[in-house]
Design a protein around this motif. Sequence first.
Motif, PDB file in Angstrom:
ATOM      1  N   LEU A 135       0.824  -1.204   0.000  1.00 33.75           N
ATOM      2  CA  LEU A 135       0.000   0.000   0.000  1.00 33.75           C
ATOM      3  C   LEU A 135       0.859   1.255   0.000  1.00 33.75           C
ATOM      4  O   LEU A 135       0.629   2.192  -0.778  1.00 33.75           O
ATOM      5  CB  LEU A 135      -0.927  -0.023   1.212  1.00 33.75           C
ATOM      6  CG  LEU A 135      -1.755   1.239   1.456  1.00 33.75           C
ATOM      7  CD1 LEU A 135      -2.623   1.574   0.255  1.00 33.75           C
ATOM      8  CD2 LEU A 135      -2.606   1.070   2.711  1.00 33.75           C
ATOM      9  N   ARG A 144       2.580   1.991  -3.254  1.00 27.09           N
ATOM     10  CA  ARG A 144       1.665   2.535  -4.269  1.00 27.09           C
ATOM     11  C   ARG A 144       1.362   4.009  -4.008  1.00 27.09           C
ATOM     12  O   ARG A 144       1.297   4.820  -4.945  1.00 27.09           O
ATOM     13  CB  ARG A 144       0.370   1.715  -4.277  1.00 27.09           C
ATOM     14  CG  ARG A 144      -0.616   2.121  -5.368  1.00 27.09           C
ATOM     15  CD  ARG A 144      -0.030   1.995  -6.743  1.00 27.09           C
ATOM     16  NE  ARG A 144      -1.029   2.314  -7.771  1.00 27.09           N
ATOM     17  CZ  ARG A 144      -0.724   2.833  -8.956  1.00 27.09           C
ATOM     18  NH1 ARG A 144       0.546   3.104  -9.276  1.00 27.09           N
ATOM     19  NH2 ARG A 144      -1.679   3.090  -9.834  1.00 27.09           N
ATOM     20  N   CYS A 197      -7.552   3.280   1.259  1.00 29.88           N
ATOM     21  CA  CYS A 197      -7.547   2.290   0.182  1.00 29.88           C
ATOM     22  C   CYS A 197      -8.169   0.997   0.708  1.00 29.88           C
ATOM     23  O   CYS A 197      -7.968   0.630   1.866  1.00 29.88           O
ATOM     24  CB  CYS A 197      -6.115   2.013  -0.289  1.00 29.88           C
ATOM     25  SG  CYS A 197      -5.985   0.744  -1.574  1.00 29.88           S
ATOM     26  N   ASN A 198      -8.926   0.321  -0.146  1.00 24.93           N
ATOM     27  CA  ASN A 198      -9.406  -1.032   0.184  1.00 24.93           C
ATOM     28  C   ASN A 198      -9.224  -1.985  -0.993  1.00 24.93           C
ATOM     29  O   ASN A 198      -9.863  -3.032  -1.063  1.00 24.93           O
ATOM     30  CB  ASN A 198     -10.878  -0.999   0.616  1.00 24.93           C
ATOM     31  CG  ASN A 198     -11.831  -0.759  -0.556  1.00 24.93           C
ATOM     32  OD1 ASN A 198     -11.446  -0.177  -1.583  1.00 24.93           O
ATOM     33  ND2 ASN A 198     -13.062  -1.208  -0.415  1.00 24.93           N
ATOM     34  N   HIS A 199      -8.340  -1.641  -1.913  1.00 19.76           N
ATOM     35  CA  HIS A 199      -8.239  -2.337  -3.202  1.00 19.76           C
ATOM     36  C   HIS A 199      -7.228  -3.484  -3.121  1.00 19.76           C
ATOM     37  O   HIS A 199      -6.028  -3.260  -2.930  1.00 19.76           O
ATOM     38  CB  HIS A 199      -7.803  -1.350  -4.273  1.00 19.76           C
ATOM     39  CG  HIS A 199      -8.202  -1.727  -5.662  1.00 19.76           C
ATOM     40  ND1 HIS A 199      -7.856  -2.930  -6.242  1.00 19.76           N
ATOM     41  CD2 HIS A 199      -8.931  -1.056  -6.594  1.00 19.76           C
ATOM     42  CE1 HIS A 199      -8.336  -2.975  -7.465  1.00 19.76           C
ATOM     43  NE2 HIS A 199      -9.012  -1.863  -7.697  1.00 19.76           N
ATOM     44  N   GLU A 229      -4.701  -2.929  -6.250  1.00 20.15           N
ATOM     45  CA  GLU A 229      -3.870  -1.708  -6.261  1.00 20.15           C
ATOM     46  C   GLU A 229      -3.145  -1.465  -4.946  1.00 20.15           C
ATOM     47  O   GLU A 229      -2.101  -0.822  -4.923  1.00 20.15           O
ATOM     48  CB  GLU A 229      -4.722  -0.477  -6.607  1.00 20.15           C
ATOM     49  CG  GLU A 229      -4.891  -0.263  -8.094  1.00 20.15           C
ATOM     50  CD  GLU A 229      -4.906   1.221  -8.461  1.00 20.15           C
ATOM     51  OE1 GLU A 229      -4.067   1.978  -7.946  1.00 20.15           O
ATOM     52  OE2 GLU A 229      -5.764   1.593  -9.260  1.00 20.15           O
ATOM     53  N   GLY A 230      -3.707  -1.983  -3.856  1.00 19.36           N
ATOM     54  CA  GLY A 230      -3.102  -1.719  -2.552  1.00 19.36           C
ATOM     55  C   GLY A 230      -2.694  -2.947  -1.781  1.00 19.36           C
ATOM     56  O   GLY A 230      -2.164  -2.826  -0.669  1.00 19.36           O
ATOM     57  N   PRO A 250      -8.955   2.833  -4.843  1.00 16.16           N
ATOM     58  CA  PRO A 250      -7.496   2.815  -4.964  1.00 16.16           C
ATOM     59  C   PRO A 250      -6.916   3.787  -3.944  1.00 16.16           C
ATOM     60  O   PRO A 250      -7.668   4.546  -3.315  1.00 16.16           O
ATOM     61  CB  PRO A 250      -7.264   3.297  -6.399  1.00 16.16           C
ATOM     62  CG  PRO A 250      -8.435   4.182  -6.684  1.00 16.16           C
ATOM     63  CD  PRO A 250      -9.593   3.569  -5.954  1.00 16.16           C
ATOM     64  N   PRO A 251      -5.614   3.810  -3.711  1.00 14.41           N
ATOM     65  CA  PRO A 251      -5.060   4.754  -2.740  1.00 14.41           C
ATOM     66  C   PRO A 251      -5.358   6.199  -3.133  1.00 14.41           C
ATOM     67  O   PRO A 251      -4.922   6.670  -4.186  1.00 14.41           O
ATOM     68  CB  PRO A 251      -3.550   4.474  -2.792  1.00 14.41           C
ATOM     69  CG  PRO A 251      -3.445   3.077  -3.300  1.00 14.41           C
ATOM     70  CD  PRO A 251      -4.573   2.926  -4.274  1.00 14.41           C
TER      71      PRO A 251
END
Length: 546
Positions: free
Chosen positions: A66, A69, A92-94, A97-98, A154-155
Amino acid sequence: MDAITIQILRNKIASLVDEMHYHFYRSGYSTIIRESRDFSCVVLDRRGRLIVAPPMFFHAPVYRYLCERVLEVYGGKDGEAGSLKEGDVFVCNHPYEGGLPHVSDMAFIAPVFSDGKVVAFTGSIAHKADVGGTNPGSTSANATEIFQEGLLLPPIRIWDGGKLIEDIERLILANTRQPVLVRGDINAQIAVTHMGAGRVQELAVRFGAQTLMDAFEAILKGAAEELRGAIAKLPEGKASAEGWIDSDGVDFNTPIKLAVTVEIKGGIASFDFSGSDPQARGPVNLRPSMIEACVFYSLIGSLGPRLHFNDGMRDVIALKLAPKTITNAAAPAAVSNYQQVNLKLVDVILEALAQFHPVRAIANAGSSSALGIVWSKARPGQSNLQYEILGSAYGGGQGHDGASGTACHLSNLHVTPIEILESEYPCRIDRFDLLPDSGGDGQWRGGLSMVREYALLEDASVVRRYDKSKYPPQGLNGGRNGAGAKFVIRLGTKDEFETPSSGRYEMKKGDRFRLQTAGGGGYGDPQRRSADMRARDAAEGYISKK
């Protein structure tokens, strides 16, 4: 720098992590936070490397993904600020992406500044009551793509220079069925992240920013050296193991294989997961951060309790992950049901590592599971979403029986007390105990299954997620298997039904159901268990009196 200063600062960071953890669970709105404690709080160095592991271990490797990114998107390399500002917080909760475990886990991280430079980050990850998606509660037993599991963030910034970006908060709350719980937990989570940043700033002032950063480097380097030294004591060679989870939640007839080959060579431990099955249609897929959590947990557990994880240890292991497999899924594969896969993967890794260090071998554990109930009518002033995380039992090991009624491996989560459930939700708990004879027999007995029976006082939609029913926990070195998990609905009626696997079930007021977690596997030949230990087992109710 001197060893005393390094140890003082390590202890300061460990104490700060505990302080953040305490304030968060005492401030949580949902039972997920204040009862189950499904969250972690951490301090990271300026590159996002973890300094001290949190109690919920499987979050530990996530933060580096995380933070990397965030630095990639917002700039700021080697302490340079880029577009980062003091008072920023990123959310972020992805999973893709994270690196988050699943969409329901929401992370917040904040940069810590001293003399205009980033010297550290603080952060937290916590399960949210609902983030949208197909099912109330968001977690799913049968999602086929990540978009069915909820809102994806995403972040992005949620606090900018010390001020809340209200539009981001509004966006999140517009995508949840439980806005009061989610808002309360988010505010508590951001507050402890801010608090952690303030405490680290105080350390930078007291000891000096450079001293703090140098201590972080020394702590990371020291962990790597300790792990390398422990690995060097193992015999060189290769060992393989494999295991199965019941299904992917969509195709109940097809089990999923997890496989690993471990090689010890030149003080490096290599883990090859490329023999695992292709990524599944259902939500049992894992991201690399979860593989790292399982690897480090299993390796440290196999080598001994004096090793403490931080990101410096990454230099001492090597991972091989084949693309688009269960252990390295590609978007948009669903990932909701990741934890039961994590825990089976731990069983598999531990079995392989036991061939290098038999004295630390342990039979399969009973896994973890979850129960979600969406009530048609809530108690006054309470949420209509009941969410529980349920432990099970450990397997027996060399010189010890398995523990019963506890979270297994990785998580350290808590079972929600009956008093909380009955006071906050329209349910009654008719039974909560351990099941005799459910632990695998052996020279060292496996822990017992945990059983709960519920009576519904209102209509409800019940989601049960579990594993180790078709493939119960295996014994080791001649030990017997533990009992398999079960979920039986509509107890005592002509429609009583043992469900085949995880799923969602519509139930009526007055219906009852029973959940039974899996028992731990036994270790060693049962004939070698002493008569005194069997007499004690019978006296304490672990086995039936015969």
